[in-house]
Design a protein around this motif. Structure first.
Motif, PDB file in Angstrom:
ATOM      1  N   GLY A 320      10.770  22.884  -7.660  1.00  0.00           N
ATOM      2  CA  GLY A 320       9.944  22.846  -6.471  1.00  0.00           C
ATOM      3  C   GLY A 320       9.859  24.215  -5.823  1.00  0.00           C
ATOM      4  O   GLY A 320      10.519  25.174  -6.247  1.00  0.00           O
ATOM      5  N   LEU A 324       8.240  26.717  -8.836  1.00  0.00           N
ATOM      6  CA  LEU A 324       7.157  26.037  -9.544  1.00  0.00           C
ATOM      7  C   LEU A 324       6.109  27.035 -10.012  1.00  0.00           C
ATOM      8  O   LEU A 324       5.608  26.957 -11.143  1.00  0.00           O
ATOM      9  CB  LEU A 324       6.527  24.996  -8.624  1.00  0.00           C
ATOM     10  N   PHE A 330       3.633  25.269 -15.512  1.00  0.00           N
ATOM     11  CA  PHE A 330       2.804  24.945 -14.348  1.00  0.00           C
ATOM     12  C   PHE A 330       1.395  25.500 -14.513  1.00  0.00           C
ATOM     13  O   PHE A 330       0.405  24.802 -14.245  1.00  0.00           O
ATOM     14  CB  PHE A 330       3.437  25.515 -13.070  1.00  0.00           C
ATOM     15  N   THR A 445       3.005  15.126 -13.459  1.00  0.00           N
ATOM     16  CA  THR A 445       3.661  16.037 -12.522  1.00  0.00           C
ATOM     17  C   THR A 445       5.143  15.725 -12.413  1.00  0.00           C
ATOM     18  O   THR A 445       5.986  16.633 -12.435  1.00  0.00           O
ATOM     19  CB  THR A 445       2.995  15.936 -11.133  1.00  0.00           C
ATOM     20  N   PHE A 449       8.061  18.242 -13.688  1.00  0.00           N
ATOM     21  CA  PHE A 449       8.751  18.969 -12.623  1.00  0.00           C
ATOM     22  C   PHE A 449       9.694  18.108 -11.788  1.00  0.00           C
ATOM     23  O   PHE A 449      10.281  18.602 -10.829  1.00  0.00           O
ATOM     24  CB  PHE A 449       7.729  19.639 -11.697  1.00  0.00           C
ATOM     25  N   ASN A 453      10.672  16.598  -5.487  1.00  0.00           N
ATOM     26  CA  ASN A 453       9.673  17.328  -4.685  1.00  0.00           C
ATOM     27  C   ASN A 453       8.250  16.922  -5.064  1.00  0.00           C
ATOM     28  O   ASN A 453       7.325  17.715  -4.941  1.00  0.00           O
ATOM     29  CB  ASN A 453       9.841  18.841  -4.897  1.00  0.00           C
ATOM     30  N   ASN A 457       4.787  19.020  -4.855  1.00  0.00           N
ATOM     31  CA  ASN A 457       4.382  19.556  -6.163  1.00  0.00           C
ATOM     32  C   ASN A 457       2.997  19.088  -6.582  1.00  0.00           C
ATOM     33  O   ASN A 457       2.167  19.882  -7.042  1.00  0.00           O
ATOM     34  CB  ASN A 457       5.400  19.152  -7.237  1.00  0.00           C
TER      35      ASN A 457
END
Length: 548
Positions: A320, A324, A330, A445, A449, A453, A457
């Motif tokens: 996060g 990120l 990403f 997502t 990740f 968060n 995110n």
């Protein structure tokens, strides 16, 4: 493993209803041409208004931060209030010369930001309330977002037919302002996170929900196709039947509530019988209840082991903040989403002008068609998640996205044919793939990740939508305006968007390649065995020994 109770399913129904009305910007193509004439703006300026709704998503991460400190029902009300102000002021002053172009832009951006707040509430409710079934719940809820344009066009045609005939723009602005707030008021009590405590299986509830959802989508598609031929039910009958189908999911939490009440009654009676039996035999047999501590400890150890296996499906680390933005995954994800899902949304935003350039009078029918197929596209991931979980494996979200981008790219090239048949076919394909990609992206997502968060995110990820909307939309508007003739700034003919479709198709092909690379990098998360947790009743049977 604890299963969702009636309270959890009620929150899912609330999320479904919110998602159904949380696409007020999806009806923009229906009234965009009238708005263009009413405010005397060019195609480029009209495109910037379409971008304005997406520009609000640049600040969508505020909703993720707010959800960390505020109750979810309040976050939903904030989003509905933004839409009420954004579209409501436009409705009240649309005919006034005092409402300038920059006013329209800012108000539309405010309303677009409100969409992010409601989306965040729905995502978090599904993730927190459904545990291991969260992917299925998220896909089910977000699938109904695909019906938003369908709902608003149906309401405009039936509830306000007189106003729709005189001012299509004002009709849709009024509905966009009022409907989300009314629905938020209705579902607010259900928008809460509830601990998972029930041990009863809810697999049957998911199957019933799938059946209801399929029936709703099939009915919407059939009605949309019937509208293209001028056949089918009247607008009022259409709205009534749609309302009944959308209300049907509430029967699931009601049925579960009845089952829970009956279960409590049976448990109370059984406890009373055991108590009475123990009292009668206490003097004669000295009945005792012995708890096998060793078995209980073994069961707890097994539970902890299974918990470790479950967490193995999660990413190796929670990512996060600024970390990120430093991840290559990403940026691969960001641009692959922009070159596919966002590109599809830009196409749908331009449907009104595309239909006008081909002299297709039934713009609302084309928008309803894309909405209906988008609904099924959003629903598809939930089927895959449900049945793959049953088989013991998970499906890579990035791999799913890559497989959806290829047919979408081909659909853009099909649009080079000037036939109306190819326009309808390509719209259906792009609507389906766009809906599926945006639905899969929610789970992707968290897969890439983490969930800690997620609220922030995912709103950072979807900031690609305004960026892509500006770039792709402006490019399309520039080419359209270059071919426009006369004072009306209109371009007529298949050539108006030919170059645009070529560039969009090639861009989507690049997005497919980027997502394939992302899948190759992240495929270690896919194919892991899903854990099957033994029933709690079996554990209790091993832990309790009654002797007399």
């Amino acid at each position: 493993m604890p299963s969702p109770s009636s309270a959890h399913w009620l929150s899912l129904v609330g999320s479904i209803w919110l998602q159904t009305i949380n696409g007020p910007n999806a009806d923009f193509p229906v009234y965009s041409s009238q708005l263009k004439d009413l405010k005397h703006i060019t195609q480029v300026q009209l495109n910037f208004l379409a971008f304005a709704s997406d520009a609000g998503k640049l600040f969508g991460w505020f909703s993720g931060v707010a959800a960390l400190y505020l109750p979810l029902w309040l976050v939903a009300f904030v989003g509905a209030a933004f839409g009420l102000v954004g579209y409501g002021v436009q409705y009240l002053f649309l005919d006034s010369a005092g409402l300038r172009y920059w006013h329209l832009f800012l108000l539309t951006s405010l309303a677009g930001n409100g969409i992010c707040w409601i989306n965040t509430v729905c995502y978090l409710l599904c993730i927190r309330n459904f545990g291991s079934s969260s992917r299925v719940a998220v896909s089910l809820a977000t699938s109904y977002l695909g019906l938003s344009a369908k709902v608003y066009t149906s309401l405009a045609d039936s509830a306000l037919p007189g106003l729709a005939a005189s001012s299509k723009a004002k009709t849709y602005l009024l509905l966009n302002a009022v409907v989300p707030m009314l629905v938020t008021v209705v579902v607010a009590p259900s928008l809460r996170v509830v601990d998972l405590t029930s041990e009863a299986s809810t697999d049957a509830a998911f199957l019933v929900m799938f059946a209801i959802t399929i029936a709703t989508g099939a009915w919407a598609v059939v009605w949309s196709i019937g509208s293209t031929s001028g056949k089918g039910l009247s607008s009022r009958e259409h709205v009534i039947s749609l309302g009944v189908l959308l209300a049907t999911p509430v029967l699931i939490p009601l049925a579960l509530r009845v089952r829970e009440s009956l279960h409590k009654i049976r448990e109370t009676k059984r406890e009373n019988r055991i108590h009475d039996l123990g009292t009668d035999d206490a003097d004669d047999a000295g009945a005792v209840v012995v708890i096998d501590v060793a078995a209980a400890a073994a069961a707890d150890a097994e539970s902890n082991k299974e918990g470790d296996d479950v967490t193995a499906e999660k990413p190796q680390e929670e990512i996060g903040g600024l970390r990120l933005l430093r991840k290559l995954d990403f940026w691969l994800y960001f641009f692959s989403y922009m070159f596919s899902g966002t590109l599809g949304l830009v196409f749908l935003n331009n449907l009104g002008q595309i239909a006008e350039s081909r002299r297709l009078g039934q713009t609302s029918t084309l928008v309803s068609l894309s909405s209906s197929f988008g609904f099924f596209g959003r629903l598809l991931p939930s089927f895959l998640d449900y049945y793959s979980a049953k088989s013991g494996y998970t499906i890579s979200r990035t791999g799913s996205m890559a497989s959806l981008m290829a047919p979408m790219s081909g659909a853009f090239f099909l649009l080079l044919n000037s036939s109306d048949l190819f326009l309808y076919l390509s719209t259906a394909v792009i609507g389906t793939c766009t809906g599926a990609i945006t639905s899969v992206a929610v789970s992707a997502t968290s897969e890439l990740f983490g969930t800690e968060n997620f609220g922030v995110n995912h709103n950072v990820v979807v900031s690609n939508i305004p960026v892509g909307s500006l770039c792709f939309g402006y490019f399309a508007a520039y080419l359209y305006q270059r071919g426009a003739r006369g004072s009306t700034h209109q371009c007529i003919g298949a050539a108006c968007y030919r170059e645009t479709f070529v560039v969009w198709g090639a861009t989507c092909a690049v997005g497919t390649l980027l997502c394939a690379v992302l899948y190759a990098r992240s495929r270690s998360f896919a194919g892991k065995l899903a854990v099957r947790t033994p029933s709690c009743l079996a554990r209790l049977a091993n832990c309790l020994v009654v002797s007399s």
